[in-house]
Write an enzyme that holds these catalytic residues in place. Structure first.
Site, PDB file in Angstrom:
ATOM      1  N   GLY A 286     -31.663  91.020  -0.302  1.00 56.66           N
ATOM      2  CA  GLY A 286     -33.120  91.209  -1.029  1.00 56.66           C
ATOM      3  C   GLY A 286     -33.991  90.482  -0.117  1.00 56.66           C
ATOM      4  N   ALA A 287     -33.869  89.401   0.620  1.00 59.31           N
ATOM      5  CA  ALA A 287     -34.892  88.542   1.133  1.00 59.31           C
ATOM      6  C   ALA A 287     -34.332  87.711   2.185  1.00 59.31           C
ATOM      7  CB  ALA A 287     -35.635  87.858   0.197  1.00 59.31           C
ATOM      8  N   MET A 288     -35.076  86.922   3.018  1.00 61.52           N
ATOM      9  CA  MET A 288     -34.555  86.274   4.182  1.00 61.52           C
ATOM     10  C   MET A 288     -35.596  84.971   4.469  1.00 61.52           C
ATOM     11  SD  MET A 288     -32.369  85.365   6.438  1.00 61.52           S
ATOM     12  CE  MET A 288     -32.715  83.941   7.382  1.00 61.52           C
ATOM     13  N   GLU A 289     -35.015  83.752   4.609  1.00 61.17           N
ATOM     14  CA  GLU A 289     -36.080  82.465   4.570  1.00 61.17           C
ATOM     15  C   GLU A 289     -36.518  82.011   5.650  1.00 61.17           C
ATOM     16  OE1 GLU A 289     -32.476  82.549   3.758  1.00 61.17           O
ATOM     17  OE2 GLU A 289     -31.429  81.034   4.857  1.00 61.17           O
ATOM     18  N   ASN A 290     -36.725  83.080   6.647  1.00 65.17           N
ATOM     19  CA  ASN A 290     -37.371  82.680   7.935  1.00 65.17           C
ATOM     20  C   ASN A 290     -38.373  81.547   7.508  1.00 65.17           C
ATOM     21  OD1 ASN A 290     -36.029  85.018   9.204  1.00 65.17           O
ATOM     22  ND2 ASN A 290     -37.778  85.962   7.996  1.00 65.17           N
ATOM     23  N   GLU A 323     -35.896  81.654  -1.918  1.00 62.92           N
ATOM     24  CA  GLU A 323     -36.292  81.460  -0.581  1.00 62.92           C
ATOM     25  C   GLU A 323     -37.144  80.393  -0.341  1.00 62.92           C
ATOM     26  OE1 GLU A 323     -34.654  83.583   1.444  1.00 62.92           O
ATOM     27  OE2 GLU A 323     -34.007  84.754  -0.313  1.00 62.92           O
ATOM     28  N   HIS A 326     -35.037  77.261   0.288  1.00 60.71           N
ATOM     29  CA  HIS A 326     -34.373  77.320   1.455  1.00 60.71           C
ATOM     30  C   HIS A 326     -35.053  76.724   2.717  1.00 60.71           C
ATOM     31  CE1 HIS A 326     -30.776  79.403   1.342  1.00 60.71           C
ATOM     32  NE2 HIS A 326     -31.230  80.712   1.144  1.00 60.71           N
ATOM     33  N   GLU A 345     -26.779  78.557   0.832  1.00 64.04           N
ATOM     34  CA  GLU A 345     -26.494  79.271  -0.344  1.00 64.04           C
ATOM     35  C   GLU A 345     -26.340  78.803  -1.577  1.00 64.04           C
ATOM     36  OE1 GLU A 345     -28.437  81.626   0.273  1.00 64.04           O
ATOM     37  OE2 GLU A 345     -28.308  81.930   2.588  1.00 64.04           O
TER      38      GLU A 345
HETATM   39 ZN   LIG Z   1     -30.143  82.510   0.442  1.00 63.72          ZN
END
Ligand SMILES: [Zn+2]
Length: 872
Positions: A286-290, A323, A326, A345
């Site tokens: 669903g999402a990525m923490e760049n 996110e 993170h 995670e």
């Molecule tokens: Zn994560």
């Protein structure tokens, strides 16, 4: 990254033969004689051609004399390379399979600083790996946006690099892009230069030292809304026209960032934090923490106030909370290698619930999350589970680590430790860990060390047991005796297992409470009887608050004492007691009658919707296990008698003060009671359906969903055609999709077949067609499997890449008919590549287990129901 756990449930990679904590002798990583310190990357994307050109200058530190520089590169065409501006080009060798590029120089490189320059080109992908595009329609025609997704190991598709989490370096990104579009990077824009041909060159500021997988670049016809939050420029970046839907996430971030700044003790270190929305969705994440530029699919970031439900808001809040957490656990401090992915995670999954408990207490964070804990325990009780700390040799295995054990069990491990140490002590330990390892890489033991500095209750022994051993600890209450105003509780530790490898010992911290009395804590270790003194006398609750990752088995007297006072237990304890009793009874470790008596005794109430929802799910599960058995009508009659009072309590009609949980529960209750054949519900459903056919706005969204579901399950041919007519005539895409999926619920097998034929006819949209097949698969697994196999060429494109694995893993994970097994096996061999077959082996084990529950456990349940039937 935030994963879709429903898929992960079946997605556990089976890694046999790896001992946890074994030395990393086989780890396939780049040699450490050359270390990157800074990347200066210049990229020019060609949107229409789906390609890009790139140049990179990498500052490297040569630590030992060498002739070679080896780095990661995948799907890139390298045009040339040079070192320190020398004219002589190195010899280049590419290994596509290992995704490596090796430069060999005529002379040895002296230790010290050098600059490696590489010119290359690459592809803009359709799937979210490397640089990829998402397209959407606008009134002016189609619009293309670009994003990057590099976790776990796809930065190498964007830039030749040391693409391993421990190889931290700074990044300066420059992009040459159409002047009309907005470019987003990890850091704020440092400069923009106008170029001929309606182009511009955008240079982003230099990042702190970070892992390659956190680098980000986004480009599109975007708008950005922003707010200053304690000196950080927090932004939400959306496609043009969507800014009104960005407010909710912006508000959420504005609350979360100060909370985290305080909780972690180290303020968010970048000058800005963007949250970037991409159109569409992915089945896997669903999402990525760049760092500084978090990517989300729209459904996990945008909230349309006119249409969003409370569940939508909660999902967005949780994803944003995950996110942003993170940015500390993952970005500021990063695991050294994928073995310790859970540090990222597990911690972020825990923190998202912790943040909900603090900032949205009305959402009852842990009670609402109880399902993912049970999912983790189910998987962890079976063969194929793995320790939280996994052994990963090669990046090709890293993807398998993004699973329920890493996320959900990882979160429960953190929760166990926090509860044991106490909130403040635990938080202080995490603050120490973050401060000590900021801009660095760690292994799990580093966290234990920081937590145990001066802690009155150290965690290392408990934490090692929970992270290095797979499996579910079981705490048994052997007996409890009241002695002079206090209770002596005798406990012992073993394992709850279905067919998981045996584990002898855990250090299990538990809180034990006496209802109406006091509490005490202990660490239970081993099978020997261990006595604990608790103030007061009364029913005993073991693992009170349910914060420990363990199941609890009560003595017959202990459980009998809890049944009549069930309503006085806290919500978490009600959920824990129901779940543990179900798991133990189905596994043959408790009489089925004890489970059924407990279920029958849950007092109907609208205050604890999560408990009612669990009870309902457990009844539906018993019903599915009874499919085709002559005792099913008796079970359904009993199930009605248990559930009907809940619907009476919350009412058929919506009320203004209904929370999102209550509304969701109402829909589920109507659907379940309808399936069980409750005459009053069926009467209401029939009336409501007739009104709906005459007047489409006579039902709100909740009731429409519930009524159509019940009508569909019982449909005859004429009703089914009426439902089909509704799908054809539906006004909105959402209603259309809902109506088509409804067609797949019919219990009549002939109609199930018609629904599947319709699904592949091209009439419903592709994404809807796959959901219709899934719906039929739940009611008629054998029929669906045969149909899908027979029509493979038309079904496969509906699911895209990995279709066979997706179908086999997701459709056939809850059946109980052993006759399905050889057909599933044949399907897997025909349509699933060997590398991903491990996932489906687990499904077969689940089906076999459920078949055994059917033959071994249901007769006992049916005798109890016959003896306790309603009306007797
Ligand atoms: Zn994560």
């Amino acid at each position: 990254m935030r994963k879709n756990l429903s898929l992960l449930a079946a997605g556990v990679l089976v890694l046999l033969g790896h001992a946890a904590g074994a030395a990393p002798v086989n780890r396939m990583i780049l040699p450490d004689d050359v270390q990157p310190t800074a990347y200066r990357i210049a990229v020019t994307p060609h949107l229409a051609e789906s390609t890009f050109d790139g140049r990179v200058e990498i500052d490297v530190d040569v630590r030992r004399r060498t002739h070679r520089i080896e780095l990661d590169s995948a799907d890139l065409v390298i045009a040339g390379a040079s070192l320190d501006g020398e004219a002589a080009a190195p010899r280049m060798a590419l290994d596509a399979k290992r995704q490596r590029a090796t430069f060999t120089f005529a002379h040895a490189l002296a230790p010290g600083h050098h600059v490696l320059r590489i010119a290359y080109s690459g592809r803009i992908n359709d799937q979210a790996a490397g640089l990829f595009h998402l397209d959407h329609d606008t009134p002016q025609g189609p619009s293309r946006s670009l994003f990057t997704m590099f976790e776990d190991s796809d930065a190498r598709r964007f830039v030749p690099s040391w693409d391993e989490p421990a190889r931290r370096a700074t990044f300066e990104l420059t992009v040459t892009v159409p002047a009309a579009l907005m470019a987003i990077g990890n850091m704020p824009v440092a400069s923009t230069e106008t170029l001929p041909g309606q182009l511009k060159r955008v240079r982003f500021g230099k990042t702190p030292p970070m892992s390659t997988y956190l680098l980000f670049f986004g480009l599109g016809d975007f708008e950005r809304v922003s707010r200053d939050v304690g000196g950080v420029d927090v932004g939400v970046v959306v496609k043009r026209g969507d800014t009104a839907q960005a407010t909710y996430a912006l508000d959420a971030a504005a609350r979360l960032l100060p909370y985290y700044n305080d909780w972690f003790g180290t303020p968010y270190p970048l000058p800005k934090l963007d949250m970037v929305a991409g159109a569409g969705g992915s089945v896997t994440f669903g999402a990525m923490e760049n760092w500084g530029a978090i990517f989300y699919f729209e459904r996990d970031l945008l909230v349309d106030d006119k249409r969003a439900s409370e569940d939508d808001r909660r999902r967005v809040f949780e994803t944003v909370a995950h996110e942003i957490a993170h940015q500390w656990f993952g970005n500021l401090v990063t695991m050294a290698w994928w073995d310790d992915l859970w540090l990222n995670e597990g911690f972020a999954s825990w923190m998202e619930v912790k943040a909900v408990e603090q900032l949205h207490p009305e959402w009852t964070g842990w009670a609402n999350d109880a399902g993912s804990k049970q999912q983790a325990m189910d998987i962890d009780a079976r063969r194929g589970t793995h320790p939280v700390i996994m052994h990963i040799d090669d990046v090709s295995q890293a993807e398998g680590a993004f699973d329920t054990i890493t996320y959900a069990k990882g979160a429960q491990v953190v929760r166990t430790l926090e509860a044991w140490q106490g909130d403040d002590t635990f938080r202080d330990g995490v603050r120490r860990y973050i401060a000590r390892h900021a801009y660095g890489n760690t292994v799990t033991e580093d966290l234990w060390k920081s937590l145990d500095v001066g802690a009155p209750r150290p965690v290392t022994a408990i934490a090692r047991d929970l992270t290095l051993q797979a499996g579910v600890p079981l705490v048994t209450e052997l007996d409890s005796r009241c002695v002079h105003g206090h209770t002596v509780v005798a406990l012992a530790q073993s394992q709850f297992s279905i067919d998981a490898p045996p584990v002898a010992r855990w250090h299990v911290p538990v809180k034990v409470a006496v209802l109406g009395g006091g509490q005490a804590r202990a660490v239970v270790v081993g099978a020997a009887r261990q006595a604990l003194d608790v103030p007061g006398c009364g029913p005993v609750v073991v693992n009170a608050g349910q914060s420990t990752y363990a199941r609890v088995r009560y003595s017959p007297a202990g459980l009998a004492a809890l049944v009549p006072v069930f309503g006085r237990l806290g919500e978490d304890d009600q959920l824990g007691l129901l779940s543990d009793t179900q798991a133990l009874a189905l596994a043959g470790k408790l009489p089925m009658g004890e489970l059924l008596a407990l279920m029958a005794g849950v007092p109907p109430s609208r205050d604890k919707p999560a408990v009612a929802q669990l009870l309902l799910t457990q009844l539906e599960d018993l019903d599915r296990l009874h499919d085709g058995l002559p005792t099913q009508p008796a079970l359904r009659a009993w199930a009605q008698s248990v559930l009907a009072p809940f619907l009476a309590e919350i009412g058929w009609d919506s009320r203004a003060d209904d929370g999102g949980d209550v509304r969701t529960l109402r829909v589920a209750l109507i659907e379940a009671l309808g399936e069980f054949g409750d005459p009053r519900v069926l009467g209401e459903v029939d009336k409501a359906f007739a009104r709906y056919l005459a007047q489409r706005d006579s039902l709100d969204a909740d009731h429409r969903e519930a009524v159509l579901y019940v009508v569909a399950t019982r449909a005859d041919e004429r009703t089914w055609e009426q439902l089909h007519g509704l799908a054809l005539a539906a006004g909105s895409e959402v209603e259309k999709a809902e109506a088509y999926v409804t067609l797949g619920h019919a219990r009549d097998p002939a109609l199930g077949r018609r629904a599947m034929t319709l699904a592949i006819s091209g009439e419903p949209p592709t994404t809807v067609a796959s959901r219709v097949l899934r719906a039929v698969g739940r009611v008629h697994p054998g029929l669906a499997l045969d149909f899908i196999a027979d029509h493979w060429t038309r079904v496969e494109p509906l699911f895209g890449e990995g279709a066979g694995a997706t179908i086999a893993a997701r459709f056939f994970d809850t059946g109980a008919d052993p006759a399905l097994l050889p057909r599933l096996d044949a399907f897997v061999h025909a349509h699933v590549p060997p590398a991903t077959r491990g996932r489906i082996v687990k499904n077969a084990a689940v089906i076999r287990y459920r078949a055994s529950v059917r033959t071994l456990r249901l007769p006992e349940a049916d005798r109890w129901i016959a003896a306790h039937a309603p009306g007797r």
